[in-house]
Design a protein around this motif. Sequence first.
Motif, PDB file in Angstrom:
ATOM      1  N   LEU B  21       4.348   7.964  17.438  1.00 18.34           N
ATOM      2  CA  LEU B  21       4.704   9.163  16.660  1.00 18.34           C
ATOM      3  C   LEU B  21       5.227   8.768  15.280  1.00 18.34           C
ATOM      4  CD1 LEU B  21       6.395  11.345  19.420  1.00 18.34           C
ATOM      5  CD2 LEU B  21       4.189  11.727  18.327  1.00 18.34           C
ATOM      6  N   LEU B  22       6.025   7.709  15.231  1.00 13.82           N
ATOM      7  CA  LEU B  22       6.516   7.232  13.927  1.00 13.82           C
ATOM      8  C   LEU B  22       5.357   6.792  13.040  1.00 13.82           C
ATOM      9  CD1 LEU B  22       9.648   5.090  14.932  1.00 13.82           C
ATOM     10  CD2 LEU B  22       9.607   7.366  13.913  1.00 13.82           C
ATOM     11  N   ALA B  23       4.380   6.102  13.640  1.00 13.23           N
ATOM     12  CA  ALA B  23       3.244   5.609  12.851  1.00 13.23           C
ATOM     13  C   ALA B  23       2.418   6.754  12.296  1.00 13.23           C
ATOM     14  CB  ALA B  23       2.372   4.702  13.722  1.00 13.23           C
ATOM     15  N   LEU B  24       2.403   7.885  13.013  1.00 16.98           N
ATOM     16  CA  LEU B  24       1.590   9.020  12.570  1.00 16.98           C
ATOM     17  C   LEU B  24       2.390  10.004  11.716  1.00 16.98           C
ATOM     18  CD1 LEU B  24      -0.421   9.742  15.856  1.00 16.98           C
ATOM     19  CD2 LEU B  24      -1.214   8.568  13.793  1.00 16.98           C
ATOM     20  N   ALA B  25       3.676   9.742  11.564  1.00 15.92           N
ATOM     21  CA  ALA B  25       4.513  10.687  10.825  1.00 15.92           C
ATOM     22  C   ALA B  25       4.076  10.795   9.366  1.00 15.92           C
ATOM     23  CB  ALA B  25       5.977  10.251  10.919  1.00 15.92           C
ATOM     24  N   ASP B  26       3.641   9.665   8.758  1.00 21.27           N
ATOM     25  CA  ASP B  26       3.304   9.665   7.332  1.00 21.27           C
ATOM     26  C   ASP B  26       1.889  10.152   7.091  1.00 21.27           C
ATOM     27  OD1 ASP B  26       4.963   6.473   7.020  1.00 21.27           O
ATOM     28  OD2 ASP B  26       5.741   8.530   6.975  1.00 21.27           O
ATOM     29  N   GLU B  27       0.967   9.720   7.958  1.00 18.29           N
ATOM     30  CA  GLU B  27      -0.434  10.016   7.699  1.00 18.29           C
ATOM     31  C   GLU B  27      -1.232   9.885   8.993  1.00 18.29           C
ATOM     32  OE1 GLU B  27      -0.624   6.076   5.295  1.00 18.29           O
ATOM     33  OE2 GLU B  27      -2.673   6.450   5.994  1.00 18.29           O
ATOM     34  N   ALA B  33      -5.146   0.980  13.177  1.00 16.41           N
ATOM     35  CA  ALA B  33      -4.134   1.135  12.130  1.00 16.41           C
ATOM     36  C   ALA B  33      -2.767   1.412  12.745  1.00 16.41           C
ATOM     37  CB  ALA B  33      -4.533   2.267  11.187  1.00 16.41           C
ATOM     38  N   ILE B  34      -2.736   2.149  13.857  1.00 16.21           N
ATOM     39  CA  ILE B  34      -1.466   2.403  14.550  1.00 16.21           C
ATOM     40  C   ILE B  34      -0.870   1.084  15.032  1.00 16.21           C
ATOM     41  CG2 ILE B  34      -0.406   3.456  16.572  1.00 16.21           C
ATOM     42  CD1 ILE B  34      -2.445   5.740  16.332  1.00 16.21           C
ATOM     43  N   ILE B  35      -1.710   0.242  15.607  1.00 14.34           N
ATOM     44  CA  ILE B  35      -1.229  -1.060  16.099  1.00 14.34           C
ATOM     45  C   ILE B  35      -0.633  -1.870  14.957  1.00 14.34           C
ATOM     46  CG2 ILE B  35      -1.981  -3.285  17.035  1.00 14.34           C
ATOM     47  CD1 ILE B  35      -4.008  -1.777  18.744  1.00 14.34           C
ATOM     48  N   GLN B  36      -1.343  -1.876  13.833  1.00 20.04           N
ATOM     49  CA  GLN B  36      -0.858  -2.666  12.686  1.00 20.04           C
ATOM     50  C   GLN B  36       0.432  -2.085  12.133  1.00 20.04           C
ATOM     51  OE1 GLN B  36      -4.563  -2.364  10.399  1.00 20.04           O
ATOM     52  NE2 GLN B  36      -4.796  -4.584  10.553  1.00 20.04           N
ATOM     53  N   ASP B  37       0.506  -0.753  12.069  1.00 16.59           N
ATOM     54  CA  ASP B  37       1.695  -0.127  11.512  1.00 16.59           C
ATOM     55  C   ASP B  37       2.921  -0.400  12.387  1.00 16.59           C
ATOM     56  OD1 ASP B  37       3.405   2.757  11.342  1.00 16.59           O
ATOM     57  OD2 ASP B  37       2.691   1.928   9.441  1.00 16.59           O
ATOM     58  N   ARG B  86      -3.600  12.672  14.574  1.00 15.63           N
ATOM     59  CA  ARG B  86      -2.591  13.317  13.728  1.00 15.63           C
ATOM     60  C   ARG B  86      -1.483  13.841  14.626  1.00 15.63           C
ATOM     61  NH1 ARG B  86      -4.817  18.035  10.066  1.00 15.63           N
ATOM     62  NH2 ARG B  86      -5.591  16.259   8.913  1.00 15.63           N
ATOM     63  N   ILE B  87      -0.256  13.723  14.144  1.00 19.01           N
ATOM     64  CA  ILE B  87       0.878  14.257  14.904  1.00 19.01           C
ATOM     65  C   ILE B  87       0.877  15.781  14.794  1.00 19.01           C
ATOM     66  CG2 ILE B  87       2.517  14.073  12.961  1.00 19.01           C
ATOM     67  CD1 ILE B  87       4.647  13.227  15.039  1.00 19.01           C
ATOM     68  N   THR B  88       1.202  16.458  15.869  1.00 20.71           N
ATOM     69  CA  THR B  88       1.257  17.927  15.868  1.00 20.71           C
ATOM     70  C   THR B  88       2.681  18.377  15.546  1.00 20.71           C
ATOM     71  OG1 THR B  88       1.816  17.989  18.211  1.00 20.71           O
ATOM     72  CG2 THR B  88      -0.533  18.046  17.640  1.00 20.71           C
ATOM     73  N   PRO B  89       2.869  19.651  15.207  1.00 21.52           N
ATOM     74  CA  PRO B  89       4.232  20.160  15.018  1.00 21.52           C
ATOM     75  C   PRO B  89       5.097  19.946  16.246  1.00 21.52           C
ATOM     76  CG  PRO B  89       2.650  21.723  14.137  1.00 21.52           C
ATOM     77  CD  PRO B  89       1.848  20.655  14.811  1.00 21.52           C
ATOM     78  N   PHE B  90       4.493  20.117  17.422  1.00 23.20           N
ATOM     79  CA  PHE B  90       5.244  19.861  18.658  1.00 23.20           C
ATOM     80  C   PHE B  90       5.615  18.380  18.752  1.00 23.20           C
ATOM     81  CE2 PHE B  90       6.927  20.452  22.721  1.00 23.20           C
ATOM     82  CZ  PHE B  90       6.379  19.562  23.630  1.00 23.20           C
ATOM     83  N   GLY B  91       4.693  17.501  18.351  1.00 25.93           N
ATOM     84  CA  GLY B  91       4.976  16.069  18.349  1.00 25.93           C
ATOM     85  C   GLY B  91       6.134  15.741  17.419  1.00 25.93           C
ATOM     86  N   GLU B  92       6.180  16.414  16.269  1.00 28.02           N
ATOM     87  CA  GLU B  92       7.296  16.188  15.324  1.00 28.02           C
ATOM     88  C   GLU B  92       8.607  16.644  15.950  1.00 28.02           C
ATOM     89  OE1 GLU B  92       4.832  16.716  11.104  1.00 28.02           O
ATOM     90  OE2 GLU B  92       6.156  18.311  11.819  1.00 28.02           O
ATOM     91  N   THR B  93       8.553  17.792  16.650  1.00 27.24           N
ATOM     92  CA  THR B  93       9.765  18.306  17.309  1.00 27.24           C
ATOM     93  C   THR B  93      10.268  17.311  18.348  1.00 27.24           C
ATOM     94  OG1 THR B  93       8.924  20.559  17.025  1.00 27.24           O
ATOM     95  CG2 THR B  93      10.709  20.241  18.616  1.00 27.24           C
ATOM     96  N   VAL B  94       9.354  16.794  19.121  1.00 27.49           N
ATOM     97  CA  VAL B  94       9.731  15.842  20.175  1.00 27.49           C
ATOM     98  C   VAL B  94      10.268  14.558  19.563  1.00 27.49           C
ATOM     99  CG1 VAL B  94       8.810  14.401  22.024  1.00 27.49           C
ATOM    100  CG2 VAL B  94       8.158  16.796  21.889  1.00 27.49           C
ATOM    101  N   ALA B  95       9.627  14.090  18.476  1.00 30.75           N
ATOM    102  CA  ALA B  95      10.088  12.861  17.828  1.00 30.75           C
ATOM    103  C   ALA B  95      11.516  13.049  17.296  1.00 30.75           C
ATOM    104  CB  ALA B  95       9.135  12.473  16.706  1.00 30.75           C
ATOM    105  N   ARG B  96      11.777  14.223  16.705  1.00 36.03           N
ATOM    106  CA  ARG B  96      13.132  14.490  16.200  1.00 36.03           C
ATOM    107  C   ARG B  96      14.135  14.543  17.341  1.00 36.03           C
ATOM    108  NH1 ARG B  96      10.646  18.562  13.034  1.00 36.03           N
ATOM    109  NH2 ARG B  96      10.063  17.693  11.021  1.00 36.03           N
TER     110      ARG B  96
END
Lengths: 228, 119
Positions: B21-27, B33-37, B86-96
Amino acid sequence: MRLFRILLHLYPAAFRNEYGEEMCDVFAGRRQNLALWVETIVDVVTNAAAAHWDLLRQDLRSAARSIRRSPGFAMTVVLVTGLGVGANTAVFTIADHVLIRPLPFPDPDRLVRVWQAPPGYRMELSPPNYRDWKTMSSSFEAMGAYWANAYNLVGSGEPQRLPGTVMTADVFRLLGVAPLLGRHFTDDDDADGAPRTVLLSYRVWQRISPETPVCWAKRSSWMTSPIQ
Amino acid sequence: MFMVENADALLPLPPVTFHILLALADEDRHGYAIIQDVAMRTGGELKLSAGTLYRSIQRMLEQGLIVETRERPAPELDDERRRYYRITPFGETVARAEARRLTRLVRLARASGFATGRA
């Protein structure tokens, strides 16, 4: 890469079809050495097992939901399946014992039954024919004859009707079995005028005492003879 | 696919899920690419394997934390074989929610003297 694709077959097919190509890309992008291969094999084995477990849990959850929605139908399915499994088990058990398992004798593939076969039917051998066949045959190592009958056992508790078999002395020798106690039949028992000799099955022997005088009766004629 | 409506029902998040989720937060990113990030963010401490990554992605798609996006980056940066997430709004909520949970834990650790810094 070919080996990695083969390893991917450990994953469930749906997972492999969905993500297989991407996983190959990820693997191809890394520097391949022995350490990577060891790490990859461990990773594939553990994650594939976990993926199968995830699928199983989803299926079990879905099945539980279906059963909760229609418990009557589920019960019917379970009962019918149980009946089917039971019937199959019974049939295969019988087939196993009758058709597949070998006879419980040494060299069972060398044991054969022979009949007289006039055109159109099959019949048991007459005693004179049996004697002729035994004398003249060169195809068989030994030959014996038997026929089934039933007898009344009296004198030991309630009279009992017991299945029995009359046989020539050779039969047990042919079968290669020996009694638990005593002896089996000898050629002397086959001789004319020889005392009647009985070999008891283990179950009958358990039921009667050797000291008890008994009568063996066949059909309507009563004969008394000591057990030998 | 099963959707979870309540973010707290997914807590505590597995560490791999949180890192994705952190890796997808920016873009939006594809799997490699997720693995590398993740490796870069953790200073090489966490190197996701392909199996771990894609099992997590599968689960996160089912939970509605991420989606596969059809939008592609610029052609010179794009690899048409790859799929972007891509992270969803729900994914952002869960990450927070997970970040808040971890923050509370760190605060407790500091109060007990297990971690340095202000409680």
